[in-house]
Design a protein around this motif. Structure first.
Motif, PDB file in Angstrom:
ATOM      1  N   ARG A   1       0.830  -1.203   0.000  1.00  0.00           N
ATOM      2  CA  ARG A   1       0.000   0.000   0.000  1.00  0.00           C
ATOM      3  C   ARG A   1       0.864   1.253   0.000  1.00  0.00           C
ATOM      4  NH1 ARG A   1      -3.496  -0.390   4.988  1.00  0.00           N
ATOM      5  NH2 ARG A   1      -4.060   1.756   4.489  1.00  0.00           N
ATOM      6  N   GLU A   2       1.944   1.195   0.757  1.00  0.00           N
ATOM      7  CA  GLU A   2       2.767   2.394   0.835  1.00  0.00           C
ATOM      8  C   GLU A   2       3.354   2.731  -0.527  1.00  0.00           C
ATOM      9  OE1 GLU A   2       5.810   2.161   3.762  1.00  0.00           O
ATOM     10  OE2 GLU A   2       6.560   4.185   3.360  1.00  0.00           O
TER      11      GLU A   2
ATOM     12  N   ILE B   1       2.381   1.705  -3.513  1.00  0.00           N
ATOM     13  CA  ILE B   1       1.352   2.032  -4.512  1.00  0.00           C
ATOM     14  C   ILE B   1       0.845   3.447  -4.264  1.00  0.00           C
ATOM     15  CG2 ILE B   1      -0.902   1.391  -5.399  1.00  0.00           C
ATOM     16  CD1 ILE B   1       0.330  -1.049  -5.917  1.00  0.00           C
ATOM     17  N   GLY B   2       0.673   3.761  -2.989  1.00  0.00           N
ATOM     18  CA  GLY B   2       0.199   5.094  -2.664  1.00  0.00           C
ATOM     19  C   GLY B   2       1.122   6.165  -3.236  1.00  0.00           C
ATOM     20  N   GLU B   3       2.404   5.985  -2.989  1.00  0.00           N
ATOM     21  CA  GLU B   3       3.362   6.977  -3.462  1.00  0.00           C
ATOM     22  C   GLU B   3       3.387   7.041  -4.983  1.00  0.00           C
ATOM     23  OE1 GLU B   3       5.287   9.140  -1.491  1.00  0.00           O
ATOM     24  OE2 GLU B   3       3.770   8.368  -0.104  1.00  0.00           O
TER      25      GLU B   3
ATOM     26  N   ASP C   1       1.190   6.111  -7.194  1.00  0.00           N
ATOM     27  CA  ASP C   1      -0.040   6.654  -7.781  1.00  0.00           C
ATOM     28  C   ASP C   1      -0.071   8.177  -7.691  1.00  0.00           C
ATOM     29  OD1 ASP C   1      -3.061   7.425  -7.605  1.00  0.00           O
ATOM     30  OD2 ASP C   1      -2.981   5.428  -8.525  1.00  0.00           O
ATOM     31  N   HIS C   2       0.270   8.650  -6.483  1.00  0.00           N
ATOM     32  CA  HIS C   2       0.264  10.099  -6.303  1.00  0.00           C
ATOM     33  C   HIS C   2       1.253  10.770  -7.239  1.00  0.00           C
ATOM     34  CE1 HIS C   2       1.441  13.902  -4.235  1.00  0.00           C
ATOM     35  NE2 HIS C   2       0.107  13.991  -4.154  1.00  0.00           N
ATOM     36  N   ARG C   3       2.399  10.164  -7.360  1.00  0.00           N
ATOM     37  CA  ARG C   3       3.426  10.744  -8.205  1.00  0.00           C
ATOM     38  C   ARG C   3       2.959  10.781  -9.653  1.00  0.00           C
ATOM     39  NH1 ARG C   3       8.539  12.728  -7.519  1.00  0.00           N
ATOM     40  NH2 ARG C   3       7.453  12.889  -5.543  1.00  0.00           N
TER      41      ARG C   3
ATOM     42  N   ARG D   1      -0.078  10.991 -10.746  1.00  0.00           N
ATOM     43  CA  ARG D   1      -1.020  12.096 -10.947  1.00  0.00           C
ATOM     44  C   ARG D   1      -0.301  13.419 -11.085  1.00  0.00           C
ATOM     45  NH1 ARG D   1      -6.152  10.322  -9.407  1.00  0.00           N
ATOM     46  NH2 ARG D   1      -5.850   8.206  -8.653  1.00  0.00           N
TER      47      ARG D   1
ATOM     48  N   ARG E   1      11.802   4.799 -10.269  1.00  0.00           N
ATOM     49  CA  ARG E   1      11.534   5.067  -8.879  1.00  0.00           C
ATOM     50  C   ARG E   1      11.230   3.782  -8.141  1.00  0.00           C
ATOM     51  NH1 ARG E   1      10.421  10.073  -6.570  1.00  0.00           N
ATOM     52  NH2 ARG E   1      12.155  11.102  -7.610  1.00  0.00           N
TER      53      ARG E   1
ATOM     54  N   TYR F   1       6.314  12.750   3.078  1.00  0.00           N
ATOM     55  CA  TYR F   1       5.978  11.585   2.286  1.00  0.00           C
ATOM     56  C   TYR F   1       7.253  11.039   1.653  1.00  0.00           C
ATOM     57  CZ  TYR F   1       1.206  13.064   2.857  1.00  0.00           C
ATOM     58  OH  TYR F   1       0.004  13.415   3.388  1.00  0.00           O
ATOM     59  N   GLY F   2       7.253   9.712   1.473  1.00  0.00           N
ATOM     60  CA  GLY F   2       8.460   9.029   1.016  1.00  0.00           C
ATOM     61  C   GLY F   2       9.060   9.637  -0.236  1.00  0.00           C
ATOM     62  N   PHE F   3       8.226   9.761  -1.280  1.00  0.00           N
ATOM     63  CA  PHE F   3       8.747  10.242  -2.559  1.00  0.00           C
ATOM     64  C   PHE F   3       9.180  11.690  -2.475  1.00  0.00           C
ATOM     65  CE2 PHE F   3       7.288   7.141  -6.065  1.00  0.00           C
ATOM     66  CZ  PHE F   3       7.751   6.072  -5.318  1.00  0.00           C
ATOM     67  N   ASP F   4       8.524  12.464  -1.597  1.00  0.00           N
ATOM     68  CA  ASP F   4       8.948  13.861  -1.431  1.00  0.00           C
ATOM     69  C   ASP F   4      10.335  13.924  -0.819  1.00  0.00           C
ATOM     70  OD1 ASP F   4       5.615  14.979  -0.485  1.00  0.00           O
ATOM     71  OD2 ASP F   4       6.533  14.518  -2.433  1.00  0.00           O
TER      72      ASP F   4
ATOM     73  N   TRP G   1      -0.666   6.664   8.389  1.00  0.00           N
ATOM     74  CA  TRP G   1      -1.378   6.735   7.126  1.00  0.00           C
ATOM     75  C   TRP G   1      -2.212   8.009   7.119  1.00  0.00           C
ATOM     76  CZ3 TRP G   1      -0.405   3.622   3.203  1.00  0.00           C
ATOM     77  CH2 TRP G   1       0.220   2.401   3.460  1.00  0.00           C
TER      78      TRP G   1
ATOM     79  N   GLU H   1      -9.584  12.674  -3.389  1.00  0.00           N
ATOM     80  CA  GLU H   1      -8.801  12.829  -4.620  1.00  0.00           C
ATOM     81  C   GLU H   1      -8.805  11.546  -5.439  1.00  0.00           C
ATOM     82  OE1 GLU H   1      -4.914  14.327  -3.916  1.00  0.00           O
ATOM     83  OE2 GLU H   1      -5.595  15.816  -2.450  1.00  0.00           O
ATOM     84  N   SER H   2      -9.605  10.580  -5.038  1.00  0.00           N
ATOM     85  CA  SER H   2      -9.742   9.315  -5.755  1.00  0.00           C
ATOM     86  C   SER H   2      -8.402   8.646  -6.001  1.00  0.00           C
ATOM     87  CB  SER H   2     -10.423   9.524  -7.115  1.00  0.00           C
ATOM     88  OG  SER H   2     -11.599  10.213  -6.962  1.00  0.00           O
ATOM     89  N   ARG H   3      -7.685   8.544  -4.930  1.00  0.00           N
ATOM     90  CA  ARG H   3      -6.407   7.842  -5.073  1.00  0.00           C
ATOM     91  C   ARG H   3      -6.159   7.037  -3.791  1.00  0.00           C
ATOM     92  NH1 ARG H   3      -3.178  10.175  -1.701  1.00  0.00           N
ATOM     93  NH2 ARG H   3      -3.433  12.404  -1.194  1.00  0.00           N
ATOM     94  N   PRO H   4      -5.235   6.083  -3.850  1.00  0.00           N
ATOM     95  CA  PRO H   4      -4.928   5.312  -2.643  1.00  0.00           C
ATOM     96  C   PRO H   4      -4.269   6.204  -1.589  1.00  0.00           C
ATOM     97  CG  PRO H   4      -3.700   4.461  -4.544  1.00  0.00           C
ATOM     98  CD  PRO H   4      -4.517   5.599  -5.030  1.00  0.00           C
ATOM     99  N   PRO H   5      -4.427   5.873  -0.306  1.00  0.00           N
ATOM    100  CA  PRO H   5      -3.837   6.697   0.749  1.00  0.00           C
ATOM    101  C   PRO H   5      -2.313   6.547   0.773  1.00  0.00           C
ATOM    102  CG  PRO H   5      -4.950   4.792   1.701  1.00  0.00           C
ATOM    103  CD  PRO H   5      -5.214   4.744   0.246  1.00  0.00           C
ATOM    104  N   ARG H   6      -1.658   7.565   1.300  1.00  0.00           N
ATOM    105  CA  ARG H   6      -0.212   7.559   1.370  1.00  0.00           C
ATOM    106  C   ARG H   6       0.221   7.495   2.813  1.00  0.00           C
ATOM    107  NH1 ARG H   6       1.665  12.771  -1.668  1.00  0.00           N
ATOM    108  NH2 ARG H   6       3.716  11.833  -1.758  1.00  0.00           N
ATOM    109  N   LYS H   7       1.436   7.038   2.975  1.00  0.00           N
ATOM    110  CA  LYS H   7       1.997   6.952   4.325  1.00  0.00           C
ATOM    111  C   LYS H   7       2.911   8.153   4.515  1.00  0.00           C
ATOM    112  CE  LYS H   7       3.487   2.910   6.721  1.00  0.00           C
ATOM    113  NZ  LYS H   7       4.445   1.809   6.826  1.00  0.00           N
TER     114      LYS H   7
END
Lengths: 921, 107
Positions: free
Chosen positions: A26-27, A29-31, A33-35, A37, A56, B22-25, B54, B63-69
């Motif tokens: 989930r973590e 996929i979450g990241e 997906d957000h990226r 978008r 990535r 957030y991780g990617f940030d 979370w 925002e119709s997206r999966p939640p982020r950690k």
């Protein structure tokens, strides 16, 4: 649209521990997906976006890997603790399992150490693979004399081979070789005769000054030998071995500067070599003391008498030579370079001997350069066979033990059906449970390996003693080293996994619902098939071992009771070595006469005589025979055994003559004119005619077809064939000549036990002459037994392990039987309720088990007939397919198996049918 | 994580303290690869330096997206960070920049 980054995450998530998997996925996929978008808002190529996301997501792999140790750690620790607790709960079961496995592993580890030492270990010197050993081959007409150690001669072609060289050759090698960066030489081992002041003289060797340097052996105390010690007239110094330092001086560091008596003189100790360095001699042989060539040793020392004169007698070959290859050089380089040097030195030496006759050519030697990484290797090669056989035996026992263990584990696992079903129902994965069982098996194996290592360190000496003929300096240290410990550890892991995997899988294949619902009717079919298969295998292996043991034992019995051709009972024998300074040759004959006369008056002595070589001692002279008037056919082996005997030899030994007369004192005075031959010689060289009166001669030249008149000897008698050298060997063609003075063996026939008279006989001899060196007092039985010591050891070894294997197989049989019966209680109850009698029940159960044993026996016999071919050369008096042995082995097997099967069967039959029917199995 | 923080861990902590939770940030800001950042985050979480949470499901659903950690510093983490900054003087605290409040607080 394709989303490779999501696929990657899905794949990598399999690596993540299950507990964390959902969260982790989930973590990521979450990241991602957000990226996606965010990026999509910008004008970018779809492919570039996907590529960016994919890159990535590659980091997920490393992330998942990072989580691995955590999973394994936690789960494994839990497994180990659980397993340990279980094992401790069933102490006896665990103890039995660990002990039997420890015996198996221990024996194998000990044997591995021995094999390692004997076969594989290279010299503990610098870069042993650069070392080379020089040897040579030649024709029968040698260019040297006084070879030490001896050379080997092919009896048919006369071709010779040896590994000693003259000092001249060695010196030239050393000076002129470019391919070898260093050359060094050493003699055979020697030992001064014991005296009252020096009752245990050390074993010594003489070496060139470059010995220690070329080998790269440092000194742990003091210094090693150098070239300066090699110069003529250099001070007499010696280097001692670590073992000698420990045994004689207790590792006293003040040993430097002390004197030691060896080689007939006194030497100053200047250094000690490191532990583990045993020199370059053959395995089992090691020098206590090493001295340099320059030492001025008197010719009366124990060193073979040519050694001190080797510098001035270049036709004498007494040095073994080794060298170190120079950088980038190969053995063939060295061979090509040294060959002409050797041949020139050999020719020159032979000319200097004065024996070169003009017009007669001698055979030039051909040099061979062999690898010297292991030093001399003769004994190693001879022992390797024995080592392999012992390994086979011990491995079979280990396999039987492992089969037992598998059955034990299967039985235990079957008893834990409830536990397994519960855990599966609660969500454990099958893989998890399998791992649990494997961990338990590995725990067992680890404990067994630790115990096995201890057992191995105790039994290693026993194995060694059996292998290496007992020599005064067993140069293999009895300790377990790192390699052996590593072997034991690896064995433990392999065995643990192999033994644990089958029960693990079988046990976890359960029908959860059926078990939890009630009644634990587990699926027995696969389990019992495995059990029964293992049992058949165990029985087969036991049969192989029993048959082998039977063959060895019968061989031993045959050897012990073999007819040697003369009366072996109540004979004492000992060797007498005259000392050149005290016993001039001319007076030896009368000395021996007086000794024999005195010994014969000793109470208890019936008769006494003497011979040049001991009987059944394996030692003899082997010249070639020449029969005048008979053309020797090509390829015929014309060696004969030559024995010198005293006047009353034939009567004392009760060796009968079939024709003619015995030798008498008059023949001895005449010397070499009259001889007695044996039947074998008569059959071979005088078939169908009377050999009495014929003449023969002996010569060292295998090609000779005639002999000079004064060398001819007349045959006056033919003796019955008898075993002269070893019990195994068929009587060789033998010539008995009148005794000529020199070293001798005395044979004394006594009225009673010869051992009891040894002291008085020794005293009698001493009363005639106190300086004569007397050694080797033993009865002829003991002497004969020395010649088949190896067969005896194998008989003991194989019988022991055969019995062990049988016992283990029957324990396994009993265990499986008891378990089977316990599980068929209900079935038995039904049968009994339906009217079956006790005896019928017993029979029915036993028939099942004995059919397994029969299958195993058949399999075992087939395997035995194939495997015993490898030992056929060690047998005596029987073939590998030996009826009585097979019958006894199989009979023993069935008897013991029947007993093992009968006990649980009987217990089953006493069961109360009502209780059986109600039993929950 | 009683012993000192590594350089990259310090950088990551600083990113988190600066609001990049957030991780990617964190990956974007620090320039470290994801194969470094995530294991470091796990390690620090084991050591009690950061906590992971979370984001509220409503935020993600809107925002119709999966939640982020996202990750936050703990008290221990703040202490560790200030200690580490003293050691890695190049990363001096005066460079703390707040770009914007994270999405969770907007909800």
């Amino acid at each position: 649209m394709a989303k490779p980054h999501f696929w990657l995450i899905a794949i990598v998530s399999r690596l993540v521990p299950r507990r964390l998997r959902a969260d982790w996925t989930r973590e990521w996929i979450g990241e991602l997906d957000h990226r996606e978008r965010v990026i999509s808002r910008w004008p970018r190529d779809g492919a570039a976006i996907r590529w960016h996301l994919f890159r990535r997501s590659l980091g997920a792999f490393r992330d998942a890997l990072w989580l691995q140790p955590r999973r394994l750690e936690e789960d494994c620790v839990q497994d180990v603790r659980y397993g340990a607790r279980l094992l401790l709960q069933h102490k006896t079961w665990t103890a039995v399992a660990v002990l039997t496995l420890a015996l198996g592993i221990g024996a194998n580890t000990a044997l591995f150490s021995v094999a390692d030492d004997v076969l594989m270990k290279t010299l503990p010197v610098r870069n042993p693979h650069e070392l080379v050993l020089l040897t040579w081959t030649s024709g029968p007409r040698l260019m040297g004399a006084g070879f030490s150690p001896g050379i080997s001669i092919d009896p048919v072609t006369g071709a010779s081979a040896g590994r000693s060289f003259s000092y001249l050759a060695f010196d030239r090698f050393r000076r002129e070789s470019r391919a070898l960066s260093d050359v060094f030489a050493f003699t055979t081992l020697f030992r001064d005769p014991p005296t009252n002041e020096n009752p245990q003289p050390p074993i010594g060797q003489m070496v060139s000054g470059s010995y220690h340097r070329a080998l790269g052996v440092p000194a742990v105390l003091g210094r090693t030998l150098t070239d300066a010690d090699d110069a003529d007239g250099a001070p007499q110094v010696a280097v001692i071995s670590d073992r000698f330092w420990k045994n004689r001086y207790g590792r006293d560091r003040a040993v430097i500067g002390r004197s030691i008596a060896t080689a007939g003189g006194l030497f100053t100790i200047v250094g000690v070599t490191p532990p583990g360095f045993d020199g370059t001699q053959d395995v089992g042989d090691s020098a206590d003391v090493t001295i340099a060539f320059g030492a001025a040793v008197p010719p009366t020392g124990a060193i073979p008498k040519f050694v001190p004169r080797m510098k001035v007698q270049p036709w004498v070959w007494t040095l073994m030579v080794m060298g170190r290859l120079g950088p980038g050089r190969t053995r063939s380089d060295a061979g090509a370079e040294l060959q002409p040097i050797l041949q020139a030195a050999a020719a020159e030496g032979w000319r200097a001997s004065g024996r070169a006759k003009s017009g007669s050519t001698r055979d030039a030697p051909v040099l061979h350069v062999e690898t010297g990484a292991k030093g001399l290797t003769d004994i190693r090669r001879a022992l390797s066979r024995s080592v392999w056989i012992m390994t086979g035996v011990v491995t079979l026992v280990l396999l039987i033990v492992c089969a037992n263990l598998v059955n034990l584990l299967l039985a235990r696992a079957a008893a834990r059906q409830r536990e397994i079903a519960t855990r599966l129902a609660l969500g454990a994965s099958r893989a998890r449970l399998v791992r649990q069982f494997l961990v338990e098996a590995l725990l067992l194996a680890a404990c067994a390996a630790a115990a096995g290592a201890v057992i191995a360190s105790w039994t290693k000496d026993a194995f060694l003693a059996w292998l290496v003929r007992v020599s005064p300096a067993i140069a293999i240290e009895p300790r377990i080293d790192v390699r052996a410990a590593l072997f034991a550890s690896i064995a433990a892991v392999v065995i643990g996994l192999a033994v644990g995997i089958v029960p693990a899988f079988a046990a976890t294949r359960v029908d959860v619902n059926a078990i939890i619902a009630g009644g634990s009717r587990s699926d027995r079919r696969p389990r019992s098939f495995i059990s029964r298969g293992l049992l058949v295998g165990q029985v087969a292996m036991s049969v192989v071992l029993l048959v082998a043991a039977g063959l060895f034992v019968r061989t031993l019995v045959n050897l012990q009771s073999a007819d040697v051709g003369f009366n072996m009972r109540n004979l004492l024998t000992f060797k007498a070595t005259p000392r050149p300074d005290k016993h001039p040759r001319a007076q030896l004959a009368s000395l021996y006469e007086r000794i024999l006369a005195r010994v014969q008056t000793t109470p208890g002595v019936v008769a006494a005589t003497s011979s040049r070589y001991p009987l059944l001692g394996g030692d003899f002279a082997m010249p070639f025979i020449v029969v005048p008037g008979r053309i020797r056919p090509d390829g015929e082996d014309s060696t004969v055994y030559e024995q010198g005997v005293w006047d009353n030899f034939f009567e004392t030994m009760q060796l009968t003559l079939v024709r003619g007369r015995v030798l008498t004192a008059r023949d001895r005075a005449d010397r070499r004119l009259h001889v007695v031959i044996n039947e074998a010689l008569a059959r071979k060289y005088f078939p169908g005619i009377d050999p009495i009166g014929r003449r023969i001669a002996v010569t060292k030249d295998p090609g000779a077809q005639s002999a000079p008149e004064d060398a001819l000897m007349e045959i006056v008698g033919v003796a019955r064939d008898a075993k002269y050298t070893t019990v195994r060997q068929a009587p060789p063609t033998t010539i008995f000549e009148p005794f000529s003075p020199g070293a001798a063996t005395f044979e004394v026939r006594t009225a009673g036990d010869p051992r009891a008279l040894a002291d008085s006989i020794r005293a009698s001899v001493r009363s005639v002459d106190a300086d004569l060196l007397l050694t080797g007092f033993r009865t002829l039985d003991e002497q004969a037994e020395l010649t088949y010591a190896r067969e005896r050891h194998f008989a003991i070894l194989s019988s022991t392990f055969g019995a062990l294997a049988l016992a283990l197989a029957c324990i396994g049989l009993y265990g499986v039987m008891a378990y089977n019966v316990a599980h068929r209680t209900r079935e038995i109850g039904i049968r009994m309720a339906l009217g079956a009698e006790r005896a019928a029940i017993v029979r029915f159960i036993m028939r099942d088990m004995l059919s397994l044993v029969a299958a195993g026996a058949v399999l075992g016999l087939i395997a035995a007939s194939a495997l015993t071919r490898t030992i056929s050369s060690m047998l005596f008096g029987l073939s590998t397919v030996d009826g009585p042995t097979i019958a006894v082995s199989v009979g023993l097997l069935f008897a013991v198996a029947a007993l093992a099967a009968y006990l649980p069967a009987r217990r089953a039959a006493i069961v109360n049918p009502v209780a059986a029917l109600r039993a929950d199995t | 994580m009683a012993s000192y923080l590594s350089y990259s861990s310090t950088v990551i902590l600083q990113a988190i303290a600066s609001g990049y939770q957030y991780g990617f940030d964190i990956i974007d800001l620090t320039g470290l690869p994801s194969g470094t950042v995530y294991p470091a985050l796990r390690r620090m979480e084991d050591g009690g330096v950061v906590l992971s949470r979370w984001e509220k499901p409503e935020v993600a659903q809107s925002e119709s997206r999966p939640p982020r950690k996202y990750y936050v510093l703990t008290k221990a983490g703040e202490t560790a960070l200030s200690d580490a900054l003293k050691r890695y003087r190049l990363l001096d605290g005066s460079r703390r920049v707040r770009i914007g409040r994270p999405a969770r607080e907007r909800a």
